[in-house]
Design an enzyme around this catalytic site. Structure first.
Site, PDB file in Angstrom:
ATOM      1  CB  CYS A  30      43.904  30.451  31.773  1.00 52.53           C
ATOM      2  SG  CYS A  30      44.099  31.119  33.427  1.00 52.53           S
ATOM      3  CB  CYS A  33      47.131  30.018  33.319  1.00 46.77           C
ATOM      4  SG  CYS A  33      45.621  29.422  34.102  1.00 46.77           S
TER       5      CYS A  33
END
Length: 106
Positions: A30, A33
């Site tokens: 991600c 993230c």
């Protein structure tokens, strides 16, 4: 110190914690993230002793992610006394994340 939360230690480390806990639901693949990782690490250092800050990999802990209905990542939950007190979805500023933590602690 940044904690690593798992299905095995979630109840003990998060739900039974005597301090508020910030859980960062993330995945290695991600992008947002990864962008938030340094912010989370900074908060872990700054809030040491007041708030437990840690990460939970949704790919490794689908049961926990499902239980908390985490649909998008990153998702940040502030959990105090075993209850969800705040939820932040997506990449946000450090100030915004810190403000949510402080509100949940009040």
């Amino acid at each position: 110190m940044e904690y690593k939360f798992t299905s095995a230690n979630f109840e003990e480390e998060v739900l039974k914690s005597d301090k508020p806990v910030l859980v960062d639901f993330y995945a290695d693949w991600c992008g947002p993230c990864k962008m938030m990782a340094p912010v989370v690490a900074q908060l872990a250092d700054e809030l040491e002793g007041k708030v437990k800050v840690g990460k939970l990999n949704i790919d490794d802990c689908m049961d926990i992610a499902g239980k908390y209905r985490v649909m998008n990542i990153p998702t940040f939950l502030v959990i105090r006394d075993g209850q969800e007190k705040a939820r932040i979805v997506g990449a946000v500023s450090k100030n915004e994340l810190q403000k949510k933590i402080e509100q949940a602690m009040a």
